[in-house]
Scaffold this motif. Structure first.
Motif, PDB file in Angstrom:
ATOM      1  N   UNK A   3       0.852  -1.182   0.000  1.00 49.59           N
ATOM      2  CA  UNK A   3       0.000   0.000   0.000  1.00 49.59           C
ATOM      3  C   UNK A   3       0.890   1.235   0.000  1.00 49.59           C
ATOM      4  N   UNK A   4       0.878   2.018  -1.094  1.00 45.92           N
ATOM      5  CA  UNK A   4       1.752   3.184  -1.240  1.00 45.92           C
ATOM      6  C   UNK A   4       0.952   4.479  -1.110  1.00 45.92           C
ATOM      7  N   UNK A   5       1.643   5.544  -0.705  1.00 47.39           N
ATOM      8  CA  UNK A   5       0.986   6.856  -0.594  1.00 47.39           C
ATOM      9  C   UNK A   5       0.548   7.360  -1.976  1.00 47.39           C
ATOM     10  N   UNK A   6       1.397   7.152  -2.980  1.00 48.18           N
ATOM     11  CA  UNK A   6       1.081   7.599  -4.340  1.00 48.18           C
ATOM     12  C   UNK A   6       1.469   6.507  -5.329  1.00 48.18           C
ATOM     13  N   UNK A   7       0.879   6.564  -6.495  1.00 47.17           N
ATOM     14  CA  UNK A   7       1.259   5.638  -7.568  1.00 47.17           C
ATOM     15  C   UNK A   7       2.535   6.103  -8.263  1.00 47.17           C
ATOM     16  N   UNK A   8       2.707   7.430  -8.351  1.00 51.52           N
ATOM     17  CA  UNK A   8       3.879   7.983  -9.028  1.00 51.52           C
ATOM     18  C   UNK A   8       4.378   9.203  -8.280  1.00 51.52           C
ATOM     19  N   UNK A 121      11.482   2.735  -2.881  1.00 48.94           N
ATOM     20  CA  UNK A 121      10.069   3.135  -2.889  1.00 48.94           C
ATOM     21  C   UNK A 121       9.740   4.191  -1.836  1.00 48.94           C
ATOM     22  N   UNK A 122      10.759   4.780  -1.226  1.00 46.84           N
ATOM     23  CA  UNK A 122      10.508   5.782  -0.185  1.00 46.84           C
ATOM     24  C   UNK A 122      11.333   7.034  -0.461  1.00 46.84           C
ATOM     25  N   UNK A 123      10.672   8.186  -0.363  1.00 43.83           N
ATOM     26  CA  UNK A 123      11.350   9.464  -0.562  1.00 43.83           C
ATOM     27  C   UNK A 123      11.136  10.351   0.647  1.00 43.83           C
ATOM     28  N   UNK A 132       7.356   9.983   1.855  1.00 44.40           N
ATOM     29  CA  UNK A 132       6.316   9.585   0.918  1.00 44.40           C
ATOM     30  C   UNK A 132       6.724   8.251   0.298  1.00 44.40           C
ATOM     31  N   UNK A 133       5.828   7.301   0.300  1.00 50.26           N
ATOM     32  CA  UNK A 133       6.099   6.035  -0.382  1.00 50.26           C
ATOM     33  C   UNK A 133       5.425   6.058  -1.751  1.00 50.26           C
ATOM     34  N   UNK A 134       6.119   5.501  -2.737  1.00 55.52           N
ATOM     35  CA  UNK A 134       5.627   5.561  -4.113  1.00 55.52           C
ATOM     36  C   UNK A 134       5.791   4.198  -4.784  1.00 55.52           C
TER      37      UNK A 134
END
Length: 450
Positions: A3-8, A121-123, A132-134
């Motif tokens: 489950x990510x915060x955003x797709x991109x 996958x993490x910024x 933010x995870x993406x």
């Protein structure tokens, strides 16, 4: 699936990153973008757009001189650098606001700060500290001017600072012979600055067709631009009379401004690529495949940061293709990097599509070269010595046109449409079958014989 915060998550708000973000959002993706400086990137803020405005300004003296032949009574024209820069800044601010507004209207979340990878996958956002995870990330951070290091190099400027000079210098030395160097040489010379260029080699515009480069050098010399070949700067010193430049040949030059135009580097600084495991080449460019994917499956890159072909329209096409393919399941149009139309907004300007003569002779055993050089009607009537050069390269066995190279007023506009013809694999017979448009410069292209 995680489950990510955003797709991109897009890092970089230049033309390529903004296009990718908007297109991905239009396909239903949850998109965020981070940009710590100006939206629109180099092109809008410190590149093609403000540079073209300065090019326009620098060409008015030619137009004023020519106007006498056309019956106009010349008025004393006064140039004000500060007014030009103020008006330019107003226009750039307007364009940057449009970029941001389009992102917001597309549903993209904007972060006006630096983003750094913590893992694939993490910024982390530098100012807010937010993580933010993406699912996917796209790096579109462009490039930055290369600064050679030598004694006194801190006294020189690059193209970034040239757009914000508080006043127009009286004497400028431009170091480098690429398209940025020759464009700024034309700008400064056109505005009345005593201008010179210093290059390590013998010829301007390495990588462009040699006939065009030689003729451009002739025109620049005629316009009073001094060309210092086969030398480089050893030292810059501040003196009471300006900047004293010592070259590798032992020559010295005193100028008010030294501008370094010695190439650009991929902007991979402070991105945390090591934490994410992203591979770069020996120049620092992010390595990608034909679909702009890095060695890390969740991370992609487009534009100048990949050092494939460093042009704004290319970055836009790469960003569009990335978003369409990944989020829209749309097979993108193939991009042929060898057939991208290119312009150099020198004075006179260059337009080129396809292979140079040297490249064509390496690729094809039987090449035909058609070439003409003439004064256009508008210059001849006004008494100008400016010339037009047209050069067409044809693969004889197939009759296919593999390169077209132009120098002259307005040829960049011609190059765009020639690019359509070459992309469609046009033969020379197709050019010859086309009826000439008279009187025009372009008609010479379809009436060439040889």
């Amino acid at each position: 699936m995680a489950n990510y915060d955003v797709d991109l998550f897009v890092i970089g708000g230049g033309s390529g990153g903004v296009r990718a973000a908007r297109v991905a959002a239009s396909h239903g993706a949850r998109v965020a973008i981070a940009e710590q400086a100006n939206f629109g990137g180099t092109c809008v803020n410190r590149g093609c757009v403000p540079k073209k405005l300065l090019v326009y300004a620098s060409r008015f003296p030619d137009q004023f001189r020519a106007s006498r032949a056309y019956g106009w009574q010349q008025q004393d024209a006064q140039f004000d650098w500060a007014s030009l820069i103020t008006h330019k800044d107003t226009e750039i601010s307007r364009l940057e606001a449009i970029y941001q507004r389009n992102l917001v209207n597309s549903g993209v979340v904007i972060h006006a700060e630096q983003a750094t990878f913590e893992d694939a996958n993490t910024l982390r956002l530098a100012t807010s500290g937010q993580r933010v995870t993406a699912r996917y990330s796209l790096i579109a951070t462009g490039g930055y001017p290369h600064r050679a290091v030598f004694p006194g190099s801190e006294l020189a400027i690059t193209s970034d600072e040239a757009f914000h000079l508080p006043e127009l210098p009286g004497r400028v030395l431009i170091v480098g012979g690429g398209y940025i160097a020759v464009e700024f040489a034309g700008i400064f010379a056109g505005l009345g600055v005593q201008t010179s260029i210093m290059i390590r080699g013998q010829q301007l515009l390495r990588g462009f067709d040699e006939d065009l480069a030689r003729l451009l050098a002739e025109h620049q010399t005629r316009r009073g631009i001094a060309l210092h070949t086969e030398q480089f700067i050893r030292q810059i010193e501040q003196t009471a009379d300006g900047l004293r430049v010592s070259s590798s040949t032992g020559a010295t030059y005193t100028v008010d401004t030294v501008m370094l135009c010695t190439g650009r580097k991929p902007n991979t600084r402070a991105l945390g690529l090591e934490q994410a495991g992203v591979a770069v080449d020996d120049k620092g460019a992010i390595q990608v495949d034909a679909h702009s994917r890095t060695n890390i499956p969740s991370i992609y890159a487009v534009g100048d940061v990949t050092d494939r072909l460093n042009l704004t329209p290319v970055a836009i096409r790469e960003g569009q293709a990335f978003a369409d393919q990944l989020f829209g399941q749309i097979t993108p149009l193939e991009l042929d990097y060898e057939l991208v139309p290119t312009a150099v907004f020198s004075t006179p300007e260059l337009g080129t599509v396809g292979l140079t003569e040297a490249q064509a002779r390496e690729r094809f055993p039987d090449i035909r070269v058609l070439q003409t050089r003439f004064r256009a009607m508008t210059q001849a009537f006004a008494g100008s010595e400016d010339q037009v050069l047209m050069k067409v390269l044809i693969d004889n066995p197939t009759d296919r046109v593999v390169g077209v190279h132009l120098l002259g007023e307005g040829v960049a506009e011609m190059a765009q449409l020639i690019g359509v013809a070459l992309t469609a694999s046009a033969r020379w017979q197709d050019f010859r079958r086309t009826v000439a448009l008279h009187p025009s410069i372009a008609e010479e292209l379809v009436t060439l014989r040889g």
